[in-house]
Design a protein around this motif. Structure first.
Motif, mmCIF file in Angstrom:
data_model
loop_
_atom_site.group_PDB
_atom_site.id
_atom_site.type_symbol
_atom_site.label_atom_id
_atom_site.label_comp_id
_atom_site.label_asym_id
_atom_site.label_seq_id
_atom_site.Cartn_x
_atom_site.Cartn_y
_atom_site.Cartn_z
ATOM 1 N N THR A 6 0.821 -1.207 0.000
ATOM 2 C CA THR A 6 0.000 0.000 0.000
ATOM 3 C C THR A 6 0.856 1.258 0.000
ATOM 4 O OG1 THR A 6 -0.330 -0.221 2.401
ATOM 5 C CG2 THR A 6 -2.059 -1.090 0.960
ATOM 6 N N GLN A 7 2.012 1.241 0.665
ATOM 7 C CA GLN A 7 2.888 2.418 0.621
ATOM 8 C C GLN A 7 3.474 2.603 -0.781
ATOM 9 O OE1 GLN A 7 4.124 5.253 2.963
ATOM 10 N NE2 GLN A 7 4.025 5.554 0.766
ATOM 11 N N VAL A 8 3.873 1.528 -1.432
ATOM 12 C CA VAL A 8 4.449 1.631 -2.779
ATOM 13 C C VAL A 8 3.471 2.288 -3.741
ATOM 14 C CG1 VAL A 8 5.212 0.283 -4.790
ATOM 15 C CG2 VAL A 8 6.112 -0.256 -2.527
ATOM 16 N N VAL A 9 2.186 1.931 -3.682
ATOM 17 C CA VAL A 9 1.214 2.427 -4.669
ATOM 18 C C VAL A 9 0.362 3.595 -4.163
ATOM 19 C CG1 VAL A 9 1.101 0.169 -5.790
ATOM 20 C CG2 VAL A 9 -0.609 0.773 -4.050
ATOM 21 N N TRP A 10 0.614 4.093 -2.970
ATOM 22 C CA TRP A 10 -0.197 5.155 -2.363
ATOM 23 C C TRP A 10 -0.231 6.374 -3.281
ATOM 24 C CZ3 TRP A 10 -3.061 4.432 1.914
ATOM 25 C CH2 TRP A 10 -3.654 5.559 2.507
ATOM 26 N N LYS A 11 -1.425 6.724 -3.769
ATOM 27 C CA LYS A 11 -1.565 7.801 -4.752
ATOM 28 C C LYS A 11 -1.125 9.163 -4.226
ATOM 29 C CE LYS A 11 -5.168 5.758 -7.608
ATOM 30 N NZ LYS A 11 -6.539 5.926 -8.137
ATOM 31 N N GLY A 12 -1.306 9.409 -2.938
ATOM 32 C CA GLY A 12 -0.940 10.701 -2.366
ATOM 33 C C GLY A 12 0.549 10.918 -2.180
ATOM 34 N N THR A 13 1.333 9.869 -2.267
ATOM 35 C CA THR A 13 2.789 9.995 -2.130
ATOM 36 C C THR A 13 3.361 10.560 -3.419
ATOM 37 O OG1 THR A 13 2.923 8.192 -0.534
ATOM 38 C CG2 THR A 13 4.940 8.718 -1.740
ATOM 39 N N LYS A 14 4.264 11.527 -3.296
ATOM 40 C CA LYS A 14 4.833 12.215 -4.459
ATOM 41 C C LYS A 14 6.340 12.035 -4.608
ATOM 42 C CE LYS A 14 0.768 13.935 -5.207
ATOM 43 N NZ LYS A 14 -0.111 13.143 -6.040
ATOM 44 N N MET A 15 7.038 11.779 -3.494
ATOM 45 C CA MET A 15 8.504 11.725 -3.528
ATOM 46 C C MET A 15 9.024 10.453 -2.867
ATOM 47 S SD MET A 15 9.596 15.686 -2.872
ATOM 48 C CE MET A 15 8.955 15.675 -1.207
ATOM 49 N N LEU A 16 10.182 10.012 -3.352
ATOM 50 C CA LEU A 16 10.835 8.792 -2.881
ATOM 51 C C LEU A 16 12.315 9.054 -2.683
ATOM 52 C CD1 LEU A 16 10.871 5.593 -2.563
ATOM 53 C CD2 LEU A 16 11.433 5.556 -5.002
ATOM 54 N N GLY A 17 12.876 8.437 -1.667
ATOM 55 C CA GLY A 17 14.318 8.419 -1.464
ATOM 56 C C GLY A 17 14.698 7.124 -0.778
#
Length: 157
Positions: A111-122
């Motif tokens: 769910t974290q990988v595909v969470w639509k509200g997430t915009k940035m990754l590090g």
């Protein structure tokens, strides 16, 4: 093989861990974005700040969640590439109940990988000896927020 994985709504960021190759950032970002596309989520952008925080946490070689405001996925094991780690997190989709959306320890990485509200990754990674490589990915804004699963976690298209 990955021996341990963990997820939380709190997370760090990631830098490239030199001994694992300069492609860690591009591999992690590409793997996340390919899988997010399957579920109708927009691509993530790489955040050097999130990456730096994730690398610092990975380098501590402590397999537990950090205490930040980021979303966070962890994995530790031997013989896995960054892409395989992300694929394993996404593999939890098989246990997710789209008819009853919500958080579960069994599906929190997915769910974290595909969470639509997430915009940035590090993300970051460190060789932790006999425990293998510790991978840490941080997400901003964090996912896995109670009451928001139906709007942020879509079935694969």
């Amino acid at each position: 093989m990955i021996s341990r994985i963990a997820t939380a709504s709190v997370c760090l960021g990631a830098l490239i861990f030199p001994s694992l190759g300069a492609d860690l950032a591009s591999d992690m970002l590409a793997a996340h974005n390919a899988l997010r596309a399957k579920n109708g989520a927009a691509p993530l952008s790489w955040s050097p700040g999130l990456a730096q925080a994730a690398q610092a946490w990975a380098s501590a070689c402590v397999f537990q969640h950090s205490n930040t405001s980021y979303g966070e996925n962890l994995a530790e094991g031997t013989g896995y590439s960054a892409t395989q780690v992300v694929n394993d997190w996404y593999g939890e989709i098989s246990q997710y109940d789209f008819n009853n959306p919500g958080y579960s320890d069994a599906t929190g990485h997915f769910t974290q990988v595909v969470w639509k509200g997430t915009k940035m990754l590090g993300c970051g990674a460190a060789d932790c000896g006999s425990d293998g490589t510790l991978y840490v990915c941080n997400y901003e804004p964090a996912g896995n927020l109670q009451g928001a699963f139906q709007d942020n976690v879509a079935p694969a298209q």
